[in-house]
Enzyme design. Structure first.
Site, PDB file in Angstrom:
ATOM      1  N   ASP A 167      -3.759   3.801   9.989  1.00  0.00           N
ATOM      2  CA  ASP A 167      -2.985   5.005   9.722  1.00  0.00           C
ATOM      3  C   ASP A 167      -2.213   5.346  11.005  1.00  0.00           C
ATOM      4  OD1 ASP A 167      -1.843   7.159   8.499  1.00  0.00           O
ATOM      5  OD2 ASP A 167      -3.714   8.103   7.873  1.00  0.00           O
TER       6      ASP A 167
HETATM    7  C1  BGC Z   1      -1.098   9.821   6.706  1.00  0.00           C
HETATM    8  C2  BGC Z   1      -1.005   8.663   5.752  1.00  0.00           C
HETATM    9  C3  BGC Z   1       0.415   8.201   5.618  1.00  0.00           C
HETATM   10  C4  BGC Z   1       0.939   7.859   7.004  1.00  0.00           C
HETATM   11  C5  BGC Z   1       2.353   7.316   7.002  1.00  0.00           C
HETATM   12  C6  BGC Z   1      -0.361   9.566   8.013  1.00  0.00           C
HETATM   13  O1  BGC Z   1      -0.251  10.712   8.775  1.00  0.00           O
HETATM   14  O2  BGC Z   1      -2.454  10.107   6.964  1.00  0.00           O
HETATM   15  O3  BGC Z   1      -1.532   9.036   4.510  1.00  0.00           O
HETATM   16  O4  BGC Z   1       0.502   7.115   4.739  1.00  0.00           O
HETATM   17  O5  BGC Z   1       0.903   9.008   7.797  1.00  0.00           O
HETATM   18  O6  BGC Z   1       3.280   8.303   6.783  1.00  0.00           O
END
Ligand code: BGC
Length: 761
Positions: free
Chosen positions: A261
């Site tokens: 993530d």
């Molecule tokens: C979130 C994810 C997301 C990623 C990309 C993160 O802050 O937890 O769910 O897919 O960002 O945008």
């Protein structure tokens, strides 16, 4: 000839260490919506240098083409993989995931994912960061909006349907996109409902509550998973080799890609398990996280770590292979542009059919919590029975909030506001008066926070009029109307990432409005916009009819008009318990019994709350999991079992007869739960094991049958996360059937036989 695994072997054999590491680098060039404070720079140069494997957060086909062209100029021409946060639709925005789960209609869920896949693929997106399948029992957590709710069985069916919808039968097709199950894992259980916070879970709860939707999604073929931000029993998931590699890959058989993530690898330093970027990168890679999202620690440090003998190059090669295999499965080696070119020709975006599905979805997810005197549906506009509706509240003309959180490519301009939907349905037959009535919130500092993602239009605008003036205008409208429909609730950014709440109420200015509307004596319909279970005790008293509409997306206006005027039935059922009050959370119907169960009211030395009056539920929520009314009235017979003693691998058929006592067709969601009154460990009082949404004609009777097997009876015995067995123990089981998790009737069966213990998971 289509490229195959031999091609990957050959390609890997020709790649330098630096090129392999480049494939592990997943970046975003930044843009409209950011979910972290860091973005990547010099993206074009890095692609030319072979330092990027995937890009996310790109909103146009033009940009996809430009970046892919650059990749095609590199030595090995390895195509880039493009990803996006397509969470509940790309351009056609469907209700929130929590709301889609409330439909209990997996054909619908699958269909919404299919539409989202086609829309996303048409601008060149290969992978979507969805579905989010984190089971959550704490509505303070803002990301419950993205989750399928509190129950592992419902979440598992949701995971399968979403994966099937996104990926279709063949992932290499140009209109299929790769699903990404997230966030792996435990993220829904953060301390205090706070985002990113630590999670402590017993290994058995991990296996029985958290993992099932990931396993179901994996079995449905999900091509990727995303690691979660939290620690799990002290080990940050981005460094959790035991759970990612030893359990999910090696024991449970996951063969796909694992992405980090946003800056999750770098955050291993803040989690205090890595002293520097190089250590964080080594921990992440050896845990099994193949692609490093945004932090570029892999890119910057892995080569040196290999050279210094601190990391085996085989780890890099294995991760790179998984990235290349994902690209192979997506058909990118055969044609890196195939999604893009197909999309241009087909233009599947915001079509009438897509919008129609979004409109249907609104009714399917809307939950009717109260309907005193059958106030809903309102008489049809041309019936002549009512002349004026007062449509009141800060959301009635709103477009910006309607898509809810995580609609990053959606646009407010394509939303049908609630007032427009009602006016269209009313035509000339009815007059619709509107008034804002209240601000969503009155505090400027809070409005600023809630507007954090609004770079074009604000979702929370504080009116220059006084609260009293706004209420007076609303009351005046209601006083000349036959019925008041008040649309109140949360701003869209009250839920979503880093949007936990310490309060589960509708904001006070809107509550004041509702009290004033009630005082007019006019029939009052309250429609709640929300991304989480709220504590609606006061609203349930004030409203004659109470609907939870979540955030309904592009077609909310039409969909809600269909519901209010009875063109469609609100057939949603709660995917998570709505508490009576904040102090009760976390809360689930599937709790374990205590030695001193509550008798339903406060009694000294039983479990419960000393400060709760006797006329309100103690440990149950106000509205239980699975609850929802329809426009019909359905009666259930007690469940019948085809036998009450069983052995071994017998199958049990359970039937129930449901009758629609009403004069209009209705949709009923028949739910089957199982309780295990005596076992070697204390089991949840009941657990959902099956459900069926059935259409009942007016006055019709249907028999609904379920088959129960021993696979529905077992549970985990887990010493550690990896040392786990499934076990079923013979004995008595209560098979409950009913319209929700609370109002069930049960039949007891005795199921004996050799005790099974093994790896059924
Ligand atoms: C979130 C994810 C997301 C990623 C990309 C993160 O802050 O937890 O769910 O897919 O960002 O945008």
């Amino acid at each position: 000839m289509k490229k195959d695994k031999d091609f990957i072997d050959d390609l890997l054999g020709r790649m330098t260490l630096s090129e392999k590491i480049g494939q592990l680098n997943l970046v975003t060039p930044g843009g409209e919506t950011l979910t972290g404070t860091v973005v990547n720079t010099d993206v074009a140069d890095k692609i030319r240098a072979g330092h990027i494997g995937g890009i996310f957060g790109i909103k146009s086909a033009e940009a996809v083409r430009v970046f892919q062209d650059l990749a095609q100029e590199t030595r090995l021409k390895v195509p880039l993989m493009f990803a996006e946060d397509v969470i509940h639709g790309q351009k056609t925005i469907f209700p929130l995931p929590l709301a889609l789960a409330a439909s209990w209609d997996m054909d619908l869920v699958r269909a919404t994912a299919r539409v989202a896949a086609r829309e996303a693929a048409s601008i060149g997106i290969d992978q979507v960061y969805s579905p989010m399948v984190d089971v959550c029992r704490d509505p303070r957590w803002g990301r419950i909006a993205e989750s399928p709710g509190e129950d592992p069985f419902l979440a598992s069916r949701f995971a399968e349907a979403m994966v099937e919808g996104y990926q279709g039968a063949d992932l290499s097709r140009p209109d299929a996109v790769m699903a990404c199950l997230k966030h792996f894992c435990g993220y829904g259980g953060g301390m205090g409902g706070r985002d990113y916070d630590a999670v402590d879970l017993s290994p058995a709860t991990l296996h029985d509550v958290v993992l099932p939707p990931f396993v179901a999604g994996m079995r449905a073929g999900a091509g990727s998973i995303m690691a979660s931000f939290n620690t799990l029993n002290g080990v940050p998931m981005h460094a959790n080799r035991a759970v990612i590699t030893e359990l999910f890959r090696e024991k449970l058989g996951y063969g796909g890609l694992v992405v980090a993530d946003y800056t999750g690898i770098l955050e291993l330093i803040a989690h205090s398990v890595a002293s520097d970027r190089a250590a964080a990168a080594r921990l992440g890679l050896t845990a099994g996280v193949d692609m490093d999202m945004v932090s570029e620690t892999y890119l910057d440090t892995l080569e040196d770590s290999v050279m210094a003998g601190r990391l085996d190059e085989a780890e890099v090669t294995a991760a790179c292979r998984r990235v290349l295999e994902a690209k192979l499965a997506l058909g990118l080696f055969d044609d890196p542009y195939h999604r893009l070119d197909w999309g241009r020709a087909a233009q599947p975006i915001l079509t009438a059919a897509n919008r129609q599905l979004a409109r249907q979805a609104v009714a399917a997810v809307t939950v009717l919590l109260k309907n005193e005197g059958g106030l809903l549906p309102l008489p049809a506009p041309d019936s002549g029975k009512i002349g004026t509706i007062a449509l009141i509240g800060p959301f009635v003309e709103d477009r910006v909030n309607m898509n809810g959180t995580w609609a990053v490519a959606g646009s407010a301009s394509t939303v049908v506001p609630i007032a427009d939907g009602l006016r269209e349905a009313a035509g000339n037959a009815l007059s619709i008066l509107t008034a804002k009535g209240a601000n969503i919130v009155d505090e400027p500092w809070l409005a600023t926070r809630l507007n954090v993602h609004d770079w074009k239009e604000l979702s929370v605008v504080i009116d220059t009029r006084s609260p009293e003036a706004m209420i007076a205008e609303a009351v005046a409208a209601v006083s000349v109307a036959d019925v008041a429909v008040a649309v109140v609730g949360e701003a869209r950014e009250y839920s979503g990432e880093s949007s936990s709440r310490t309060d589960l109420s509708i904001p006070e200015p809107q509550k004041k409005l509702l009290r004033a509307l009630k005082a007019t004596g006019k029939p009052l319909v309250v429609v709640v916009m929300t991304g989480r279970p709220l504590a609606l005790a006061e609203e349930a008293l004030l409203a004659d009819a109470l609907l939870v509409a979540w955030f309904g997306g592009t077609e909310i206006g039409h969909g809600l008009a269909d519901v209010l005027f009875g063109k469609a039935e609100p057939s949603g059922r709660l995917p998570a318990t709505f508490p009576y009050c904040l102090g009760q959370v976390p809360l689930t119907y599937a709790h374990r019994p205590t030695g001193r169960p509550t008798p339903g009211r406060f009694e000294k030395f039983t479990t419960g709350y000393v400060d709760r009056p006797d006329d309100v539920p103690q440990n149950d929520g106000l509205f239980p999991f699975g609850f929802g009314l329809g426009y019909g009235k359905v009666a259930y017979t007690p469940p019948r079992a085809d036998r009450t003693t069983l052995t071994g691998d017998d199958r049990l058929d359970v039937t129930v007869t449901v009758t629609n006592l009403g004069d209009r067709p209705t949709l009923e969601t028949v739910q089957l739960y199982i309780g295990d009154p005596v076992a070697s460990i204390s089991r949840p009082v009941k657990e959902l094991k099956a459900f069926r949404k059935v259409a009942l004609a007016a006055r019709a009777t249907e028999t609904v049958s379920f088959t129960v097997t021993v696979a529905d009876l077992d549970f985990s015995i887990a010493e550690t996360v990896t040392d786990t067995r499934r076990r079923w123990e013979g004995g008595a089981f209560d098979i409950h059937v009913g319209p929700n998790s609370c109002d069930t009737q049960a039949v007891r069966v005795v199921w004996d036989g050799p005790q099974f213990e093994g790896n059924r998971t």
